[in-house]
Design a protein around this motif. Structure first.
Motif, PDB file in Angstrom:
ATOM      1  N   ALA A  51       6.730   1.112 -10.325  1.00 49.99           N
ATOM      2  CA  ALA A  51       6.400   2.413  -9.737  1.00 49.99           C
ATOM      3  C   ALA A  51       6.190   2.274  -8.241  1.00 49.99           C
ATOM      4  N   GLY A  52       6.597   3.298  -7.510  1.00 50.19           N
ATOM      5  CA  GLY A  52       6.395   3.327  -6.082  1.00 50.19           C
ATOM      6  C   GLY A  52       7.517   2.732  -5.256  1.00 50.19           C
ATOM      7  N   ARG A  53       8.420   2.060  -5.908  1.00 47.16           N
ATOM      8  CA  ARG A  53       9.548   1.470  -5.186  1.00 47.16           C
ATOM      9  C   ARG A  53      10.608   2.534  -4.927  1.00 47.16           C
ATOM     10  N   LEU A  54      11.204   2.443  -3.773  1.00 46.39           N
ATOM     11  CA  LEU A  54      12.298   3.343  -3.438  1.00 46.39           C
ATOM     12  C   LEU A  54      13.557   2.898  -4.176  1.00 46.39           C
ATOM     13  N   ARG A  69       0.833  -1.206   0.000  1.00 46.92           N
ATOM     14  CA  ARG A  69       0.000   0.000   0.000  1.00 46.92           C
ATOM     15  C   ARG A  69       0.869   1.257   0.000  1.00 46.92           C
ATOM     16  N   SER A  70       1.963   1.240   0.745  1.00 46.37           N
ATOM     17  CA  SER A  70       2.851   2.408   0.767  1.00 46.37           C
ATOM     18  C   SER A  70       3.450   2.666  -0.618  1.00 46.37           C
ATOM     19  N   GLU A  71       3.761   1.607  -1.355  1.00 47.92           N
ATOM     20  CA  GLU A  71       4.281   1.757  -2.714  1.00 47.92           C
ATOM     21  C   GLU A  71       3.195   2.296  -3.640  1.00 47.92           C
ATOM     22  N   PHE A  72       1.963   1.822  -3.449  1.00 49.32           N
ATOM     23  CA  PHE A  72       0.835   2.341  -4.224  1.00 49.32           C
ATOM     24  C   PHE A  72       0.689   3.844  -3.988  1.00 49.32           C
ATOM     25  N   ASP A  73       0.676   4.246  -2.726  1.00 47.74           N
ATOM     26  CA  ASP A  73       0.517   5.663  -2.390  1.00 47.74           C
ATOM     27  C   ASP A  73       1.629   6.505  -3.003  1.00 47.74           C
ATOM     28  N   ARG A  74       2.861   6.022  -2.943  1.00 52.81           N
ATOM     29  CA  ARG A  74       4.004   6.733  -3.509  1.00 52.81           C
ATOM     30  C   ARG A  74       3.884   6.824  -5.028  1.00 52.81           C
ATOM     31  N   ALA A  75       3.496   5.720  -5.672  1.00 49.81           N
ATOM     32  CA  ALA A  75       3.358   5.706  -7.127  1.00 49.81           C
ATOM     33  C   ALA A  75       2.283   6.683  -7.592  1.00 49.81           C
ATOM     34  N   VAL A  76       1.148   6.698  -6.910  1.00 45.68           N
ATOM     35  CA  VAL A  76       0.055   7.610  -7.275  1.00 45.68           C
ATOM     36  C   VAL A  76       0.504   9.055  -7.101  1.00 45.68           C
TER      37      VAL A  76
END
Length: 74
Positions: free
Chosen positions: A66-69, A3-10
């Protein structure tokens, strides 16, 4: 995708309007639910991300990973 990766990607893809997009845009491919409703209903974040990308015509090269650090350099 977490979910954190989703939020970052969006946030990275859609900028300041990201919050409104996930609560307002109805996605037919997710059962005519918004991204927020789909996530709350247990749909995996990766599936929600891909449905959102499809609806918003995000190019394929920006959808995957997307969304990965960035990896830590050490």
């Amino acid at each position: 995708m977490r979910r954190s990766e989703f939020d970052r990607a969006v946030r990275d893809e859609f900028g300041a309007g990201a919050g409104g997009l996930i609560v307002d845009l109805v996605l037919a491919s997710l059962g005519s639910r918004t991204a927020a409703q789909a996530l709350d209903g247990g749909v995996p974040p990766r599936d929600v991300w891909l449905a959102l990308c499809e609806e918003m015509d995000v190019p394929a090269e920006r959808r995957y990973g997307a969304g990965r650090l960035e990896p830590k350099r050490g």
